[in-house]
Enzyme design. Structure first.
Site, PDB file in Angstrom:
ATOM      1  N   ARG A 243       1.285  -0.971  -0.142  1.00  0.00           N
ATOM      2  CA  ARG A 243      -0.232   0.593  -0.034  1.00  0.00           C
ATOM      3  C   ARG A 243       1.081   1.390  -0.659  1.00  0.00           C
ATOM      4  NH1 ARG A 243      -2.199   1.031   5.426  1.00  0.00           N
ATOM      5  NH2 ARG A 243      -1.111   2.812   5.324  1.00  0.00           N
ATOM      6  N   HIS A 247      -3.510   5.179   4.539  1.00  0.00           N
ATOM      7  CA  HIS A 247      -4.405   4.274   4.710  1.00  0.00           C
ATOM      8  C   HIS A 247      -5.493   4.505   4.291  1.00  0.00           C
ATOM      9  CE1 HIS A 247      -7.226   1.574   6.907  1.00  0.00           C
ATOM     10  NE2 HIS A 247      -8.538   2.700   6.454  1.00  0.00           N
ATOM     11  N   TYR A 256       4.128   5.353  11.269  1.00  0.00           N
ATOM     12  CA  TYR A 256       4.239   3.987  11.748  1.00  0.00           C
ATOM     13  C   TYR A 256       4.520   3.201  10.489  1.00  0.00           C
ATOM     14  CZ  TYR A 256       0.383   3.882   9.058  1.00  0.00           C
ATOM     15  OH  TYR A 256      -0.220   3.834   7.195  1.00  0.00           O
TER      16      TYR A 256
END
Length: 330
Positions: A243, A247, A256
């Protein structure tokens, strides 16, 4: 079936669908930063798996229970760029809910695409139910259920896959393993190396494939569809990719994962991977790619312009058709 059994025209069309999806997705981020839309959830980096799967289906005949990153899949099924922009802007004409549903929570009646919830893995139960109906009706249709790898930790996923395996239902579960369930990396989501490994304990085939190679995904999916259509039951296909974007538009992924990690994975961007394949095979020239880019930009521009001018739903429509206007108990 490998990529060499696909026609040149089809292979180029598959790349075009990936490119169009990418340019629409990128424009959505721009619109969000401009304050023209409230929310976007991206599929950048996942286009190859979705297109590879779509081209193995009988589109408009088989059933699809998608998840929210599946823009490329939806485009392959006939979803139009202007419909995507209408959804992002919450306009009345958008086909899934008339502007009521969150963006990228797809449904498309004309393509047998079933509406889904923001609660992950619920679409798997829907797909298994449809698969049971197909078997009871003795039809030769199949169902695609797509999901992220984080969803394979949910109870509804286990229930749906177990039921499909027990009853040998014509369902293919496409796990788009993009390495992160929001901010949680794969190694903190599961104690096995691959989501495909979970299939053996539930009694169905499990296949892992390079999700950046549209033709590898297409081959794996074609085999699974043939098995499902011939009554040989479900398959779990794990397409491994990355990805590239956060998100969602509300996420700061710098908290993160490092920029170095993201940049390293961009080397396996599916647009780059498949462009190189097509260039190597002599199909994608610089002039053809330039024409594709020009066509995509024109389509995206026109879709945005159309959606910006389209009307919002009227306030009095808010409860329709959610609630019945008249309930009779005769």
């Amino acid at each position: 079936m490998n990529r060499m059994t696909l026609s040149d025209e089809t292979r180029l069309e598959m790349y075009w669908m990936m490119l169009l999806s990418r340019r629409l997705d990128e424009r959505a981020w721009v619109l969000h930063r401009q304050g023209k839309i409230a929310f976007h959830i991206s599929g950048i980096g996942q286009e190859a798996a979705q297109v590879g799967a779509a081209y193995a289906l009988r589109r408009g005949y088989d059933w699809v229970a998608p998840y929210y990153r599946d823009l490329a899949l939806m485009l392959c099924l006939g979803y139009e760029p202007r419909e995507f922009m209408l959804s992002l802007m919450g306009k009345r004409e958008e086909p899934s809910s008339g502007g009521r549903q969150m963006p990228s929570h797809w449904s498309l009646r004309r393509a047998n695409v079933v509406s889904h919830s923001a609660v992950v893995a619920t679409q798997c139960s829907h797909a298994t139910g449809i698969g049971l109906a197909i078997k009871m009706r003795r039809e030769d249709k199949v169902v695609l259920a797509s999901l992220g790898e984080g969803s394979t930790s949910q109870g509804e996923w286990y229930e749906a896959v177990n039921w499909a395996a027990v009853h040998q239902l014509p369902v293919i579960f496409l796990v788009e393993n993009n390495q992160y369930a929001i901010s949680v990396p794969v190694e903190k989501q599961m104690a096995v190396p691959s989501a495909a490994d979970r299939a053996c304990g539930l009694g169905l085939r499990g296949v892992a494939v390079d999700g950046s190679d549209v033709f590898a995904v297409h081959q794996a999916f074609t085999e699974a569809v043939e098995l499902a259509r011939s009554g040989k039951g479900p398959t779990l296909i794990e397409a491994k990719m990355y990805r590239i974007t956060p998100h969602s538009s509300d996420d700061d992924d710098r908290t993160y994962r490092s920029r170095e990690e993201v940049e390293e994975h961009k080397k396996r961007d599916p647009l780059l991977v498949n462009r190189r394949i097509l260039e190597r095979d002599g199909l994608l020239t610089a002039s053809r790619l330039e024409e594709m880019e020009s066509r995509a930009k024109k389509m995206v521009d026109e879709a945005v312009q159309y959606a910006e001018q389209a009307p919002y739903p009227a306030a009095e429509e808010a409860a329709y058709p959610v609630y019945a206007e008249e309930v009779r108990h005769d």
